[in-house]
Design an enzyme around this catalytic site. Structure first.
Site, short mmCIF file in Angstrom:
data_model
loop_
_atom_site.label_atom_id
_atom_site.label_comp_id
_atom_site.label_asym_id
_atom_site.label_seq_id
_atom_site.Cartn_x
_atom_site.Cartn_y
_atom_site.Cartn_z
N SER A 1 -31.29 -84.56 23.32
CA SER A 1 -30.70 -83.49 24.14
C SER A 1 -31.20 -82.12 23.68
O SER A 1 -31.44 -81.24 24.49
CB SER A 1 -29.17 -83.56 24.09
OG SER A 1 -28.70 -83.26 22.80
N ASP B 1 -30.45 -79.44 15.40
CA ASP B 1 -31.37 -80.18 16.26
C ASP B 1 -32.26 -79.22 17.06
O ASP B 1 -33.47 -79.43 17.17
CB ASP B 1 -30.61 -81.08 17.24
CG ASP B 1 -29.93 -82.25 16.52
OD1 ASP B 1 -29.86 -82.23 15.29
OD2 ASP B 1 -29.48 -83.17 17.23
#
Lengths: 396, 396
Positions: free
Chosen positions: B160, B218
């Site tokens: 994502s 991330d």
């Protein structure tokens, strides 16, 4: 003169938790008595003879008591010795064996300086304890001593301590330093707390003869035992290992990554302490619901010991095999092979135990179904010993 | 109006060390870029249409730009909206998406409140980023966007974030907030540090739409990547797991045995820090002698993660299989199944890698031979993409 035939037994030990953390941080290992025992049979000897047989290590020696008395005199600088040692030293349980004492005993017994074979060390410890205890409490006795053990030697199971504890108890009793608590018709008896403390002190001196610098944990466990009683499988992977090399490896790892490794030692120490509290709060015969926490400690500590680098593929295999039977295991002692212990909760079916044992034997391991939390040093009438022990003593 | 056909890519991430310690102690995980990438193809759209295709999650949507413009006005309380929201809010990369903004977007796109399927969240993030970036920097663009990824979704590999980073870079470039650094004839280009910081800020907002409360690690890895380059096997055990349940289990264990468990978290944190120092001191393409310390960290941390209770028999199997080829593995991410990573030192023979892959596949696992230390977000000419990627984009 000693006239009864009796037997003394003492249990081995396993370390439940805290191996290595002891050596490295001076922290306390949680050692518990193991119901594999060493048996000492004590018989009146031919007048003027002191004989010892240690079939497990191939020793069978006999000395005349006047010769031993002279040796004792030479060592202490007292008595009728012709040439006392330059610095005669007393024997006492408050003093460690001195280099001079041990050199004199080695010379007498024909043991080379630096000999470290079990038979040499066992003979040396026997002579030291005989002379030292008889010097302090009485005369060199005429005795016939036979020692046989259920414990494998050199497997980290406290076999030398169990030997020293049996010897100390037998010799102290024969010399009158402690009572003979076994009444006629009784099968077993134990000594008083005070007497056990004396047995333990002398056993520690015997351990020093054998190991140089023992921690004193093994002889304490051999003397006092521990509760509660937990059934275990004890499995010897038979992979030989050097404790010295393993300890050096752990030390190196700690020096290399202190920030990573020191917390692991802290965690191990916390496991020993938590486990001790848990055991102290348990009844003498724990029920199944007491086991999960003990199993969790086993699993965590086994991982920690692998992190310290003292695991071994044979131990991984042992843990896998027992896990496939829903049993929890960890290495015990120095690691790198050696022995593992597996908890057997009371609701484990006999079939499951049998199947686990078979699978472990199929790996080439040797397996004992036994208990921890065994009684400490005990005096037995010979007739009350199990057939197996009587047979082993008779054969020897 | 945007006239070029280009592609943007961003890498996934793996956690090398520090999973769980992050969640539980607010400590830093060591996340590194994974050379499995997400690709976004950017084409001029039909005038007045904004289209998005996300074949991996089955999304194919198209909106007219006047409708999007009106929605944007309604949300910000500016522009020509007929009924502005009661509390109109500006879009800005310094502010997290508000509940009102997301409710309005959900209503517009026909997504139920609380819908958490990947296709719903990906569509919502797309709309949010389009409207927010265009509101701040330009007009709603007429574009045709296609996103395809080499990364599996929901496997803790930052898919994502890679999606959000690609979207942020493409939209910021189209709206003129950052340059188009790719000169004619060049195959790839990257943005300046300042531009990357802006891409990262917006990608973080996209991650917030998808995850609520992401750590920001991330998207940072997707934006900047990391060196040095290490070859790895990434193995998906395909055992489904619930991060929430795993984290709750770890928390419970810590509450139950704080003195045992907290040192383990300290050790894990020390591993992350030590490993980061080791990686920073390494050349971009490490040679075999750099690997043993990385392998040691893998082994230690894998044991620690087992102690935390986030291991799984499938991960034990993975570690055993790779160990049988002399390769070292650990779980990555939440554990309890999911993915494992295996280091492939440069002197590992292709045969050994192939054999390990075959054995892992035989366990029912899925296996990628890839790299960590991949470049961060990158702009590509479409013609420079690999045949495999072109094929995937064309098929979609």
């Amino acid at each position: 003169m000693w006239a009864r035939e009796l037997a003394v037994s003492a249990p081995g030990k396993v370390i439940l938790h805290g191996e290595h953390a002891v050596v490295l941080l001076g922290k306390v290992a949680l050692a518990v008595a193991l119901d594999l025992r060493t048996f000492l049979r004590l018989r009146p000897g031919a007048e003027g003879r002191l004989s010892v047989a240690l079939p497990g290590v191939g020793v069978r020696r006999s000395w005349d008591t006047p010769g031993l008395r002279a040796l004792r005199g030479r060592i202490t600088g007292k008595g009728r010795a012709v040439e006392p040692l330059p610095r005669g030293t007393d024997f006492d349980e408050s003093k460690p064996p001195s280099v001079e004492q041990l050199d004199a005993l080695r010379e007498f017994a024909g043991i080379a300086a630096g000999a470290s074979a079990p038979e040499s060390l066992a003979t040396l410890a026997f002579l030291y304890m005989c002379l030292a205890i008889s010097a302090k409490y009485g005369d060199v006795p005429s005795l016939d001593i036979l020692v046989w053990s259920e414990l494998p030697t050199g497997a980290g199971l406290g076999s030398s301590a169990a030997y020293a504890v049996c010897l100390a108890a037998a010799l102290l009793m024969v010399c009158g330093a402690i009572s003979c608590p076994l009444r006629e018709g009784e099968s077993t008896a134990r000594w008083t707390e005070e007497e056990l403390a004396l047995i333990n002190s002398w056993a520690f001196r015997g351990e020093q003869v054998i190991h140089g610098n023992p921690s004193g944990v093994d002889n304490a466990v051999g003397t006092w035992g521990r509760v509660p009683t937990l059934r275990i499988l004890l499995t010897n992977t038979k992979v030989p290992r050097s404790t010295k090399v393993l300890v050096a490896g752990v030390k190196e790892k700690i020096l290399k990554f202190p920030a990573i490794m020191n917390p692991v030692l802290d965690s191990i120490d916390a496991i020993s302490q938590e486990c001790q509290s848990v055991l102290e709060a348990m009844p003498a015969n724990p029920s199944p619901e007491h086991y999960p926490v003990l199993e969790e400690f086993f699993d965590i500590n086994q991982h920690h010991l692998n992190v310290l680098g003292v695991g071994h593929p044979s131990l991984d295999r042992l843990c896998q095999v027992t896990a496939s039977h829903c049993l929890h295991s960890k290495l015990t002692g120095a690691g790198g092979g050696g022995c593992g212990i597996t908890l057997l909760p009371p609701d484990t079916s006999p079939q499951a135990v049998e199947a686990a044992k078979q699978d472990l034997c199929a790996c080439g391991f040797e397996c004992w179904e036994t208990k921890i939390g065994a009684p400490g040093v005990t005096l037995h009438s010979c007739s009350s010993l199990s057939a197996q022990v009587l047979h082993a003593l008779a054969r020897s």
